[in-house]
Design a protein around this motif. Sequence first.
Motif, short mmCIF file in Angstrom:
data_model
loop_
_atom_site.label_atom_id
_atom_site.label_comp_id
_atom_site.label_asym_id
_atom_site.label_seq_id
_atom_site.Cartn_x
_atom_site.Cartn_y
_atom_site.Cartn_z
N SER A 59 -13.78 -16.79 25.23
CA SER A 59 -13.56 -17.58 24.02
C SER A 59 -12.77 -16.73 23.03
N ILE A 60 -12.34 -17.36 21.95
CA ILE A 60 -11.61 -16.64 20.91
C ILE A 60 -12.54 -16.48 19.71
N SER A 61 -12.72 -15.23 19.29
CA SER A 61 -13.62 -14.96 18.16
C SER A 61 -12.99 -15.41 16.85
N ASN A 62 -13.79 -15.33 15.79
CA ASN A 62 -13.29 -15.69 14.46
C ASN A 62 -12.15 -14.78 14.02
N ASN A 63 -12.09 -13.60 14.61
CA ASN A 63 -11.04 -12.64 14.28
C ASN A 63 -9.81 -12.80 15.18
N GLY A 64 -9.83 -13.81 16.06
CA GLY A 64 -8.70 -14.04 16.94
C GLY A 64 -8.67 -13.14 18.16
N ILE A 65 -9.81 -12.53 18.50
CA ILE A 65 -9.89 -11.64 19.66
C ILE A 65 -10.49 -12.40 20.84
N LEU A 66 -9.90 -12.23 22.00
CA LEU A 66 -10.44 -12.83 23.22
C LEU A 66 -11.67 -12.05 23.64
N VAL A 67 -12.80 -12.76 23.77
CA VAL A 67 -14.07 -12.10 24.04
C VAL A 67 -14.83 -12.82 25.16
N THR A 68 -15.80 -12.10 25.73
CA THR A 68 -16.71 -12.69 26.70
C THR A 68 -17.84 -13.40 25.96
N GLN A 69 -18.74 -14.04 26.71
CA GLN A 69 -19.87 -14.71 26.09
C GLN A 69 -20.77 -13.72 25.36
N SER A 70 -20.76 -12.45 25.79
CA SER A 70 -21.56 -11.42 25.13
C SER A 70 -20.87 -10.85 23.91
N GLY A 71 -19.64 -11.30 23.65
CA GLY A 71 -18.91 -10.81 22.49
C GLY A 71 -18.09 -9.56 22.74
N ASP A 72 -17.98 -9.15 24.01
CA ASP A 72 -17.19 -7.95 24.33
C ASP A 72 -15.71 -8.31 24.36
N PRO A 73 -14.86 -7.59 23.61
CA PRO A 73 -13.43 -7.87 23.63
C PRO A 73 -12.83 -7.65 25.01
N VAL A 74 -11.95 -8.57 25.41
CA VAL A 74 -11.25 -8.45 26.69
C VAL A 74 -9.99 -7.61 26.46
N LEU A 75 -9.73 -6.67 27.37
CA LEU A 75 -8.66 -5.70 27.15
C LEU A 75 -7.42 -6.01 27.98
N ASN A 76 -6.29 -5.51 27.47
CA ASN A 76 -5.04 -5.57 28.23
C ASN A 76 -4.81 -4.24 28.94
N ALA A 77 -3.65 -4.08 29.56
CA ALA A 77 -3.38 -2.87 30.33
C ALA A 77 -3.35 -1.62 29.47
N GLY A 78 -3.13 -1.79 28.16
CA GLY A 78 -3.16 -0.66 27.24
C GLY A 78 -4.56 -0.33 26.76
N LEU A 79 -5.56 -1.04 27.32
CA LEU A 79 -6.97 -0.88 26.96
C LEU A 79 -7.20 -1.17 25.48
N THR A 80 -6.47 -2.15 24.96
CA THR A 80 -6.69 -2.64 23.60
C THR A 80 -7.06 -4.12 23.68
N PRO A 81 -7.86 -4.60 22.73
CA PRO A 81 -8.28 -6.01 22.75
C PRO A 81 -7.10 -6.97 22.65
N ILE A 82 -7.21 -8.07 23.37
CA ILE A 82 -6.18 -9.10 23.36
C ILE A 82 -6.38 -10.00 22.14
N SER A 83 -5.35 -10.11 21.31
CA SER A 83 -5.41 -10.92 20.11
C SER A 83 -4.56 -12.18 20.30
N LEU A 84 -5.12 -13.32 19.92
CA LEU A 84 -4.41 -14.60 20.04
C LEU A 84 -4.36 -15.27 18.67
N PRO A 85 -3.25 -15.92 18.35
CA PRO A 85 -3.12 -16.54 17.02
C PRO A 85 -4.02 -17.76 16.86
N ALA A 86 -4.39 -18.00 15.64
CA ALA A 86 -5.23 -19.18 15.34
C ALA A 86 -4.47 -20.46 15.66
N GLY A 87 -5.21 -21.43 16.19
CA GLY A 87 -4.60 -22.72 16.48
C GLY A 87 -3.72 -22.74 17.71
#
Length: 199
Positions: A59-87
């Motif tokens: 899911s997408i958190s309130n901060n626009g971060i892709l997270v698991t059901q446990s709230g853990d940020p999902v990472l890209n190949a650079g090991l940084t959280p994936i951010s998606l724009p609102a809407g």
Amino acid sequence: VGTNPIGGADVITRQEQIDTAPGPLQRTGGPLDVAVAKGWLVVQQPNGKPALTRAGALSISNNGILVTQSGDPVLNAGLTPISLPAGLGAIKIARDGSISGVPAGAGPTQSKVYGRLYVAATPTSLKPIGNSLYQDASGAGPAPAADPHVEQGYLEGSNVNPITAMTQMISASRAFQMQTQSVNASGKTQAALDQLLQS
């Protein structure tokens, strides 16, 4: 039980072997549900370290971060959280983990790629750390999967066959019971022998 140790009486704790075979795919149709047929998703633990999971209900958190059901940020190949724009609409997740979508207010043909899931290869040995998370038991960081295969709109089911698991549990219980009886019998025999030698 006498003064001599009984052979076979020691209990040796063995590390549980983790079955990494993928489970059956269950279709959900959710745009952020993913099943990883070959590899693992990489997420960020609260301590900042990466971990592996196949729990693909995202899911997408309130901060626009892709997270698991446990709230853990999902990472890209650079090991940084994936951010998606609102809407973000019309979200597509490709087989290689690329995430694309149409930004709010844009036309349906203006889809853009916003990130890519880091799909890691299965380590030689896995260490469970709770909440469906695992780490490489050797301490090495996640290595990329050679042929990542991500299925959007699916979740992976359990790879445990309940009938097989129950049969194995019953067999193990019976084997332990027989070994315990054998050890007890050996102990009584040893005690009787000691008493005879001391008389």
